[in-house]
Every structure is written in C-alpha cells, then in structure tokens.
Design a protein around this motif. Structure first.
Motif, PDB file in Angstrom:
ATOM      1  N   UNK A 219      20.429  -4.929  26.494  1.00 44.19           N
ATOM      2  CA  UNK A 219      20.026  -4.846  27.888  1.00 44.19           C
ATOM      3  C   UNK A 219      19.455  -3.452  28.142  1.00 44.19           C
ATOM      4  N   UNK A 220      18.207  -3.387  28.501  1.00 43.21           N
ATOM      5  CA  UNK A 220      17.548  -2.102  28.699  1.00 43.21           C
ATOM      6  C   UNK A 220      17.802  -1.554  30.095  1.00 43.21           C
ATOM      7  N   UNK A 221      17.665  -0.263  30.213  1.00 45.84           N
ATOM      8  CA  UNK A 221      17.800   0.347  31.537  1.00 45.84           C
ATOM      9  C   UNK A 221      16.744  -0.246  32.469  1.00 45.84           C
ATOM     10  N   UNK A 222      17.114  -0.401  33.714  1.00 42.88           N
ATOM     11  CA  UNK A 222      16.207  -1.005  34.680  1.00 42.88           C
ATOM     12  C   UNK A 222      16.296  -2.515  34.733  1.00 42.88           C
ATOM     13  N   UNK A 223      17.161  -3.118  33.902  1.00 45.77           N
ATOM     14  CA  UNK A 223      17.311  -4.565  33.922  1.00 45.77           C
ATOM     15  C   UNK A 223      17.929  -5.011  35.243  1.00 45.77           C
ATOM     16  N   UNK A 224      17.358  -6.068  35.819  1.00 44.12           N
ATOM     17  CA  UNK A 224      17.936  -6.704  37.002  1.00 44.12           C
ATOM     18  C   UNK A 224      18.822  -7.856  36.543  1.00 44.12           C
ATOM     19  N   UNK A 225      20.005  -7.925  37.096  1.00 46.00           N
ATOM     20  CA  UNK A 225      20.883  -9.072  36.873  1.00 46.00           C
ATOM     21  C   UNK A 225      21.260  -9.631  38.236  1.00 46.00           C
ATOM     22  N   UNK A 226      20.972 -10.906  38.448  1.00 48.97           N
ATOM     23  CA  UNK A 226      21.335 -11.565  39.700  1.00 48.97           C
ATOM     24  C   UNK A 226      22.396 -12.617  39.423  1.00 48.97           C
ATOM     25  N   UNK A 227      23.481 -12.535  40.152  1.00 44.59           N
ATOM     26  CA  UNK A 227      24.551 -13.524  40.094  1.00 44.59           C
ATOM     27  C   UNK A 227      24.538 -14.239  41.431  1.00 44.59           C
ATOM     28  N   UNK A 228      24.040 -15.461  41.433  1.00 38.40           N
ATOM     29  CA  UNK A 228      23.780 -16.190  42.676  1.00 38.40           C
ATOM     30  C   UNK A 228      24.726 -17.361  42.823  1.00 38.40           C
ATOM     31  N   UNK A 229      25.573 -17.285  43.857  1.00 38.96           N
ATOM     32  CA  UNK A 229      26.471 -18.401  44.162  1.00 38.96           C
ATOM     33  C   UNK A 229      25.676 -19.436  44.951  1.00 38.96           C
ATOM     34  N   UNK A 230      25.266 -20.485  44.263  1.00 32.76           N
ATOM     35  CA  UNK A 230      24.491 -21.534  44.914  1.00 32.76           C
ATOM     36  C   UNK A 230      25.383 -22.363  45.840  1.00 32.76           C
ATOM     37  N   UNK A 231      26.613 -22.506  45.424  1.00 36.18           N
ATOM     38  CA  UNK A 231      27.687 -23.118  46.203  1.00 36.18           C
ATOM     39  C   UNK A 231      28.988 -22.566  45.632  1.00 36.18           C
ATOM     40  N   UNK A 232      30.136 -22.803  46.276  1.00 34.53           N
ATOM     41  CA  UNK A 232      31.368 -22.141  45.817  1.00 34.53           C
ATOM     42  C   UNK A 232      31.711 -22.343  44.342  1.00 34.53           C
ATOM     43  N   UNK A 233      31.390 -23.479  43.768  1.00 33.31           N
ATOM     44  CA  UNK A 233      31.774 -23.727  42.370  1.00 33.31           C
ATOM     45  C   UNK A 233      30.591 -23.678  41.409  1.00 33.31           C
ATOM     46  N   UNK A 234      29.459 -23.160  41.870  1.00 34.78           N
ATOM     47  CA  UNK A 234      28.259 -23.158  41.026  1.00 34.78           C
ATOM     48  C   UNK A 234      27.517 -21.831  41.181  1.00 34.78           C
ATOM     49  N   UNK A 235      27.364 -21.111  40.072  1.00 39.58           N
ATOM     50  CA  UNK A 235      26.710 -19.807  40.096  1.00 39.58           C
ATOM     51  C   UNK A 235      25.553 -19.776  39.098  1.00 39.58           C
ATOM     52  N   UNK A 236      24.432 -19.247  39.542  1.00 37.44           N
ATOM     53  CA  UNK A 236      23.258 -19.106  38.692  1.00 37.44           C
ATOM     54  C   UNK A 236      23.164 -17.666  38.198  1.00 37.44           C
ATOM     55  N   UNK A 237      22.809 -17.495  36.933  1.00 35.52           N
ATOM     56  CA  UNK A 237      22.669 -16.160  36.350  1.00 35.52           C
ATOM     57  C   UNK A 237      21.206 -15.948  35.969  1.00 35.52           C
ATOM     58  N   UNK A 238      20.608 -14.887  36.511  1.00 35.56           N
ATOM     59  CA  UNK A 238      19.226 -14.545  36.198  1.00 35.56           C
ATOM     60  C   UNK A 238      19.171 -13.116  35.679  1.00 35.56           C
TER      61      UNK A 238
END
Length: 288
Positions: A219-238
């Motif tokens: 993982x390089x510096x400047x990397x964006x990581x998004x942890x998105x709770x689409x609903x309480x039991x479902x999370x998307x990782x970008x």
C-alpha cells in the motif's frame, strides 16, 4: 500489537545566510500567490507508525462537485474552499461531497480527525480520517435536536442510530506512508477482533475476505481506503491510489464485523477521539 521501531527524526533545515553588505536597490513588491501547502501524514487503524512522516497530494481529477451539508462551524475541521475541508492537525484535505461505488447517491462529509500514537514522548500522527453519510440520515436524528456537543458524544444511541440506518455511511482513510498489506491488516484485526466475542462461521468468512484484500499487497503513501457501510450488516471496501475509487474491492457481509469496525471509531474509547469530536460538533451544528 505492532512493536514500535525507532523513528528517524528529520534534522532541521539549515539556512545559509549571506553576510556580505547589502547593496542599495529599489524594490518593487508584488504578491506571490503560490503558498506551499504542508500536507503531512495521516493516520489509520491501530499503531501503524513504522511509516515515514510525509504525505503526498492526491489527484482529484475524477471528483465531482456536488451539494453538501458539511458543517462549517466545527472547530475540528477548517474549511479550505467550497469543495474541500481541511483536517487542521494533518492538513489533509477531504472532499466535502463525493460519490462512491455501490452508493445510491452522494455522501456528505460530517467530520474529520486524525490518529496519533506516542513513541518516546513524541506524538506521531499516523492517519487522517473523515466520516461521510447519506444526508437523509439526518432526518432520523431529530430526537437529538438542541443537544450540546458533549452530550452528543455521551449518547451511544445517537451513533447507534447512524450505524443502524439502512442508508450509506463511509469512512475515508488516507495512508501517509508506504506499508505492506499484512501490517495494515494486522492493525485492523487487532482493533476489531476483541470486539467480536464469539465469532461465527459467517464472521470468520467475512474476516477472511477482509484479510484477502490486503495480504501481500503493498500500500503506497497517498492510498485512499473507503470502508462503506451500505447497510448495518454489509460493508463495501474500496482501495484507490489515484483519487476516488471506481470499483468495489470486496463486500463484507457480517453484522458483527461491520459493527465492530464502526465501534472502533465511534464507540466508547475511540481510536481517534478527534474524529468523534468533530462528528459530534458537526451534528451539533446541524441539529440546532
């Protein structure tokens, strides 16, 4: 827990001053509008402080300009311009409104903060983070109108309501140094595993999926990581190295895992008190 290694302290920049007599001259003054923006390091989940302390600006060429409700009054977030808010301790800029893969609409920035670890009496800022929410979530928080920032921070049910809402919310983390994926995952695991008392097979499967995103991945510096709770039991990782992500890396489907991660930041004893404080101030402004 990751052991603390010696952190190189940069030597002060030495300035060379000319000692020759000044030569009289007529000076014309003009404005120079090219300030150097010090974008320093950001922070992240546990104790990833084996990174160097510097931050590179990001390419926002894919960003969209959209309406937002980001509170201007929060002292924990300073406004940079109409499109970005700067987290003051790290000078990291966050878009005030953005669209992410898998979300039904644009998300608005509610607050920003940073993670700091102390090593040999030196405070090291490791990452900056920002919480984004679907603006419609605010209509579900009318019961807390008029509450003070301190009161909002002390009300677990308010943050539980945000988490339990079926509308999207997302945590943006910006890495400030290069780090191997295993180190990153170990820090996440150290933070969330103690919060899952009796993991089920569903939880174990979700953790395995989560782990696979980062294992063996630099993982390089400047990397964006998004942890998105689409609903309480479902999370998307970008994950993205170049501005906002264009696709979802993985989907985590486990109520225990997604709740544990939310609790790391917005439960009692959050890993980034400044983030929770900034979000509480933002809510105070909005829920007047």
């Amino acid at each position: 827990m990751i052991g603390a290694s010696a952190i190189p302290i940069p030597t002060p920049l030495s300035l060379s001053l000319s000692l020759s007599p000044p030569i009289p001259r007529i000076l014309s003054l003009r404005r120079i509008s090219n300030p150097t923006l010090s974008l320093c390091q950001t922070h992240y989940f546990s104790l990833l402080v084996t990174f160097p302390l510097h931050f590179s600006p990001h390419n926002y060429k894919h960003s969209r300009r959209q309406t937002h409700f980001s509170p201007n009054a929060s002292s924990s977030s300073s406004v940079v311009d109409a499109e970005y808010t700067e987290e003051p301790a790290t000078a990291v800029k966050f878009q005030r409104s953005l669209s992410l893969p898998g979300c039904s609409g644009s998300l608005s920035l509610l607050g920003t903060g940073y993670r700091e670890k102390i090593f040999a009496i030196i405070g090291v800022k490791v990452y900056a983070a920002g919480l984004y929410v679907n603006p419609s979530i605010l209509s579900e928080l009318n019961a807390w109108k008029g509450q003070s920032t301190t009161k909002i921070q002390e009300i677990p049910s308010l943050f539980n309501s945000i988490f339990q809402s079926p509308l999207e919310k997302s945590l943006q983390i910006v890495l400030v140094r290069d780090v191997d994926g295993k180190t990153f995952w170990d820090a996440i695991d150290d933070a969330i595993s103690p919060r899952i008392k009796a993991p089920t097979s569903i939880d174990e499967s979700a953790l395995s999926t989560f782990r696979s995103i980062f294992q063996g991945r630099p993982l390089k510096k400047g990397t964006f990581i998004f942890l998105t709770w689409q609903e309480p039991s479902k999370m998307l990782v970008c994950v993205s190295l170049d501005g906002l992500p264009s696709n979802v890396e993985a989907t985590i489907e486990s109520g225990s895992v997604t709740l544990a991660l939310f609790d790391v930041f917005f439960g009692n004893g959050p890993v980034s008190p400044s983030l929770k404080d900034s979000v509480a101030k933002g809510l105070t402004t909005i829920l007047k």
